[in-house]
Write an enzyme that holds these catalytic residues in place. Structure first.
Site, mmCIF file in Angstrom:
data_model
loop_
_atom_site.group_PDB
_atom_site.id
_atom_site.type_symbol
_atom_site.label_atom_id
_atom_site.label_comp_id
_atom_site.label_asym_id
_atom_site.label_seq_id
_atom_site.Cartn_x
_atom_site.Cartn_y
_atom_site.Cartn_z
ATOM 1 C CD GLU A 61 -40.135 -21.647 -62.473
ATOM 2 O OE1 GLU A 61 -39.781 -22.761 -62.007
ATOM 3 O OE2 GLU A 61 -40.922 -20.892 -61.865
ATOM 4 C CG HIS A 130 -39.498 -12.081 -55.785
ATOM 5 N ND1 HIS A 130 -39.024 -13.102 -54.990
ATOM 6 C CD2 HIS A 130 -40.771 -12.430 -56.114
ATOM 7 C CE1 HIS A 130 -39.981 -14.004 -54.838
ATOM 8 N NE2 HIS A 130 -41.035 -13.626 -55.509
#
Lengths: 324, 383
Positions: A61, A130
């Site tokens: 990321e 999540h």
């Protein structure tokens, strides 16, 4: 393009239009190519625009955001996808220390038109990392713009506006609403940073954004049956906040309740409550109240319903407001 | 220095190179050198370099002026004119050699010690001092000289360089990029991620690691168990270790690396093996963690004296040349001193300038509130 689209499809169309209209626009992220993204937001785009414009990246990321910064410095307009909210933290330095500050550090000589798309927040029964709502971290950082649409029309047009912006934009997609359908009009009806009155009312103002707008609309509909008229303001933009619209609404209704999924402590609601108190003090019939998550890690999905504000928790806050 | 801390420093300063090196790519930790510490010119079959006497004199002038600029900045910090300074003393050859290897269209992404590279890119040295004086966070237009802003978060710029290089590939030009960082940064995730992206996308970027042996007080042995240049092989691209105090070797190797990258062959890692002769910054005290003997041993490899020895030995420069360099050095010192002392503090409303490229209501409101507040004081109306 007018017609009923899911939020997911509206986003997909926005990316397509942006790729079509500007050859400098690029998409980058994990699994966004052949797979079309884990939520299929980029479905079909690599097939139509090629691997050099819809770029499957290594699984890193910080690398995704950091190289997007470099591409922006070279004149490109990258739109990066972070696969899930909880995975953005490895890129945190690149977002808050690099992306947010470079324009100011260069005294305006460089622009960083990078859009960071993040499917965020809970309600889909996911495993940990999540379902998080981290908007306050980003809204707290000067140099970033932070927005979150709540419906298909805004999803489409706000994304196109975000990509067209010369500033970095954190674009928070309410993943539990991806499959909600709505009419997508032919043009953006509001500037990117304007709030919208999602439902008019006279007795109290519910302030929400992203996934909580629907909850508040449902609460307002239920309250109507009890004879209370609740106004629902969809904030749309978290940095900057359209305080003028909020102030006008709260001065009309005299009551405000901010609703978000993120923990209440030091969240968006804290800022909104403080400013509304400063600006509307003599119009308020009750303190500005907040409904949100607890000061706890996002819980296991079997108990997330207790963590997430729902219609009853919103109405309970409305009752508390009227009890003053 | 106490006996205890001396023992600790001696232990940490042990050689980084293990003797049981694996076979294969670059099993010998060879140091590319074209100029010995005594100033003798040597050849390396893989990195040929032809130079005219004028080029050698120009390099010498660069080294001297860069060192003078650095010394002046250190003095200015001691005099309270700068809040902090990160000296490049000892690393002039690595920076001038690599900086002079770049073409005009190439782009450099520095950390915060690349004053010599900035010099080679023709960035006004006074621009570098604004950040250390506290009048801005950078302040120059990176695109004017293709020299990006200094980056303080260690290794973050390696990714910016890589992304920029990916953009060059898309544009189809033959420019290349250099990302500067140190031995400490080699431990950072961003540097590893930059290696991965650069390798996977064949990006025309040269990773130029100045291994100056110390990351503040942490020796290179705390960053790696293998010679740093060998990190490259795990990512699938070449790594080279060059004598970082040899300006000719740094020039030749970096030129080769840039050409390799711009020719579509992907990235290269250059490890310039050098030494930070001074402190990490003016806030640091290296006597607490390293031995004077170590510093003295490196002094014998000084980049300037070895090039001077070469010029003398070959009769490539006369007294008039050295006098002219000295005169330029004095001129630069004066310009830097006067320039820093006369550098105006910015208007406080700078705080609100350039936070965003487009208007942002919160910033606009806070600017207006601040201006009204400042104007409420006597004399504040001039703001």
């Amino acid at each position: 393009m007018a017609g009923q689209l899911s939020i997911a499809k509206a986003l997909n169309e926005a990316l397509r239009k942006s790729l079509e209209s500007d050859p400098k626009t690029l998409l980058m992220g994990e699994d966004i190519g052949k797979l079309g993204g884990v939520f299929r937001i980029t479905d079909g785009l690599q097939k139509d625009f090629g691997e050099s414009r819809v770029i499957d990246t290594p699984l890193a990321e910080s690398g995704i955001v950091g190289t997007a910064i470099g591409l922006a410095l070279r004149g490109y307009r990258p739109v990066v996808e972070i696969q899930f909210d909880g995975f953005v933290y490895p890129a945190f330095d690149q977002i808050v220390s690099q992306l947010a500050k470079m324009h100011a550090r260069a005294l305006g000589h460089v622009k960083l038109p990078v859009t960071v798309r993040i499917p965020y927040a809970g309600g889909i029964g996911a495993v940990e990392h999540h379902s998080e709502s981290h908007e306050a971290y980003f809204a707290h950082t000067a140099g970033l713009r932070v927005v979150s649409p709540s419906n298909a029309h805004d999803a489409h047009w706000m994304l196109r506006q975000a990509i067209a912006s010369d500033d970095p934009v954190i674009f928070l997609e309410p993943k539990r609403r991806y499959w909600d359908k709505g009419e997508v009009g032919d043009a953006a009806d509001l500037p990117l940073h304007d709030a919208r009155i999602a439902r008019g009312g006279t007795d109290a103002t519910l302030i929400a954004y992203g996934p909580m707008v629907k909850v508040c609309l449902d609460a307002a509909a239920a309250a109507q049956e009890d004879g209370r008229s609740l106004e629902v303001v969809d904030l749309r933009s978290l940095s900057p906040v359209d305080f003028a619209a909020l102030e006008a609404s709260v001065k009309r209704t005299g009551r405000a309740i901010v609703v978000h999924e993120a923990p209440v402590f030091l969240g968006m609601g804290a800022e909104l409550a403080a400013r509304l108190t400063e600006r509307c003090f003599y119009h308020l019939e009750a303190p500005v109240l907040r409904v949100g998550g607890f000061h706890a890690p996002y819980p296991p999905s079997r108990v997330e319903e207790a963590f997430l504000p729902d219609l009853d928790r919103v109405l309970d806050a409305v009752d508390r407001s009227f009890a003053y | 220095m106490t006996v205890k801390s001396t023992a600790r420093a001696r232990k940490k300063a042990a050689p980084a190179v293990p003797d049981n090196l694996p076979a294969g790519s670059g099993a010998q930790p060879e140091l590319i050198q074209l100029l010995t510490p005594e100033g003798e010119r040597v050849e390396h079959p893989d990195y040929p370099l032809t130079t005219t006497p004028e080029e050698l004199r120009d390099l010498y002038r660069d080294l001297v002026l860069v060192r003078r600029f650095d010394a002046e900045a250190t003095s200015l910090q001691r005099q309270g004119e700068l809040g902090l300074w990160a000296s490049l003393l000892g690393q002039e050859a690595a920076q001038v050699g690599s900086g002079r290897a770049m073409r005009p269209g190439d782009y450099a992404f520095p950390t915060y010690r690349e004053h010599g590279v900035a010099w080679c890119r023709d960035v006004d040295p006074l621009n570098l001092l604004g950040m250390f004086r506290g009048v801005n966070h950078g302040g120059w237009d990176p695109n004017e000289k293709n020299f990006h802003l200094y980056t303080i978060v260690i290794g973050a710029q390696a990714l910016h360089a890589t992304g920029y290089a990916m953009g060059i590939t898309k544009d189809g030009t033959d420019d290349a990029v250099i990302a500067y960082f140190g031995d400490g940064a080699s431990s950072q995730g961003d540097v590893s991620e930059a290696f991965t992206f650069a390798s996977v996308y064949n990006a025309p970027v040269v990773f130029f690691c100045q291994n100056n042996q110390w990351a503040i007080s942490e020796p290179t042995t705390n960053q790696t168990k293998i010679p740093l240049y060998r990190r490259a092989s795990g990512f699938g691209f070449p790594g080279v270790r060059v004598d970082g105090n040899d300006v000719l070797a740094c020039l030749a190797v970096t030129r080769w690396a840039l050409d390799h990258a711009r020719s579509g062959n992907g990235p290269v890692l250059v490890e310039a093996f050098t030494y930070r002769m001074g402190a990490h910054t003016t806030s640091d005290d290296p006597t607490r963690y390293r031995l004077a003997e170590e510093t003295e041993a490196w002094r014998a490899k000084d980049p300037i004296s070895r090039l001077k020895a070469h010029l003398d030995r070959e009769g490539l420069a006369d007294e008039a040349f050295f006098a002219s360099v000295e005169a330029k050095s004095e001129e630069l010192g004066l310009r830097v001193r006067e320039g820093v002392r006369s550098m105006p503090d910015p208007d406080p409303t700078l705080i609100f300038d350039h936070v965003y490229a487009e208007p942002h209501t919160l910033v606009d409101e806070e600017r207006a509130e601040y201006i009204a507040y400042a104007a409420s004081f006597e004399g504040g109306e001039n703001l």
